[in-house]
Design a protein around this motif. Structure first.
Motif: not given
Length: 379
Positions: A343, A358, A361-362, A365
């Motif tokens: 992301n 990961k 953040k989706s 952010d």
């Protein structure tokens, strides 16, 4: 445009240190952009579309990849028997060799080349901006004003104006004051670093500037103020349209994602003003049975079997099943393994994002993540 009437001198030697790992091994103008281009392609394509016959590219920092990309200038129709494209690098002479010490010095060091071409006008360009501009229209304006120098300008947000050279004008757009990155700018009319000069006058200014031990040998700091103080006729040419100086990691990320906005005035699909680049002759993209694509650019050679949204994928990118890529710019030859999530990121060339990894953040952010062999940098 008349033969040899205007020579373009494209300054492409900048390191672009604020781009961090993006320019660790290549010059800023050679940084990949928009899925298939390099940043310098925009200035080169503008020159081609404007009918400019002669252009010189001045290189300095890490020139190998840039020179390889440019080649003999064929993608931009500069591979000609007469005129065309020249690449000029710092060189040694009887007086020794040295790096260019400023934008004006770079032009000064290549006066012999300019004299050989013998232009009436010299167009000075930067190789690290994203925009589309007809330089011939600017030249016509310069002629109509009988100017010695014309400066392309654009209105920027006032809170950002201190980052630029700010130009103050009278009601006829004649320049009356030039402030280089002022702390308290009087307006938001910013120089774009694009100038047209009468060569005869500029030549003498460059010679005089080189003799000045206190000069930074810079157009904005030295040449333009000296012209103004001498009472030369100097005007602004107002540009309206998309223009971005991709000088930071965040601005680079934003400019790439701007291409996904239907309201963006930088239309790279305009057949009347194409952006040219070298072609890698790769196979078509492959969209697999498990893929989900939304508002994204996917270039040649990509294999997508995961979920991609609001992202720009360069060539030969692999997105495996169950991988998620969102709000990201993915450079060539990257592999994002199954179950990984990316992301708000810029993934540099040849990186592998491991299974289950990961990045970002989706939602909500505030950071942009630059992923390279040096690790993950948030900005």
């Amino acid at each position: 445009m008349e033969d040899n009437k205007m020579l373009a001198m494209l300054l492409a030697g900048g390191q672009g240190s604020r781009l961090k790992s993006l320019t660790k091994k290549i010059a800023k103008p050679a940084v990949p952009f928009g899925g298939k281009y390099r940043i310098i392609d925009f200035a080169l394509s503008n020159a081609t579309n404007s009918g400019i016959r002669d252009i010189a590219i001045l290189t300095q920092y890490e020139p190998f990849e840039l020179n390889t990309h440019i080649g003999i200038g064929a993608p931009w129709d500069f591979d000609r028997n007469t005129g065309g494209l020249s690449i000029l690098s710092p060189f040694a002479s009887e007086e020794g060799g040295r790096w260019y010490t400023g934008t004006a010095n770079a032009i000064y060091e290549n006066m012999a080349y300019i004299d050989m071409v013998n232009p009436k006008y010299v167009l000075v360009l930067s190789g690290d901006h994203i925009y589309k501009m007809n330089y011939n229209n600017m030249l016509k304006y310069h002629d109509s004003k009988k100017a010695v120098c014309t400066v392309a300008v654009i209105e920027v947000p006032l809170d950002e104006a201190s980052r630029f050279g700010i130009v103050n004008t009278d009601e006829d757009d004649k320049i009356v004051e030039f402030d280089e990155k002022p702390d308290n700018p009087k307006n938001n009319l910013a120089s774009m670093g694009i100038y047209i000069f009468n060569w005869k006058e500029l030549r003498q200014y460059l010679i005089d500037d080189e003799k000045d031990p206190d000069s930074d040998h810079d157009f904005g700091k030295n040449i333009l103020p000296k012209m103004l103080n001498n009472g030369d006729d100097m005007y602004v040419w107002r540009f309206s349209g998309y223009w971005k100086d991709v000088g930071t990691v965040r601005s680079y990320w934003e400019a790439n994602l701007d291409l996904l906005d239907n309201e963006n005035t930088l239309n790279i699909y305009d057949s009347n003003w194409r952006i040219y680049t070298s072609n890698k002759n790769l196979p078509p993209q492959y969209i697999g049975p498990y893929a989900s694509l939304n508002l994204s650019m996917v270039n040649e050679g990509c294999k997508v079997d995961g979920k991609v949204s609001n992202s720009v994928l360069f060539s030969n990118v692999t997105i495996e099943k169950d991988a998620i890529v969102n709000n990201s710019v993915v450079h060539p030859n990257v592999v994002i393994k199954s179950g990984a999530e990316v992301n708000n990121a810029i993934i540099m060339e040849d990186m592998i994002i491991l299974e289950g990894e990961k990045i970002g953040k989706s939602e909500n952010d505030q950071f942009v993540y630059l992923v390279s062999e040096d690790g993950i940098l948030s900005e």
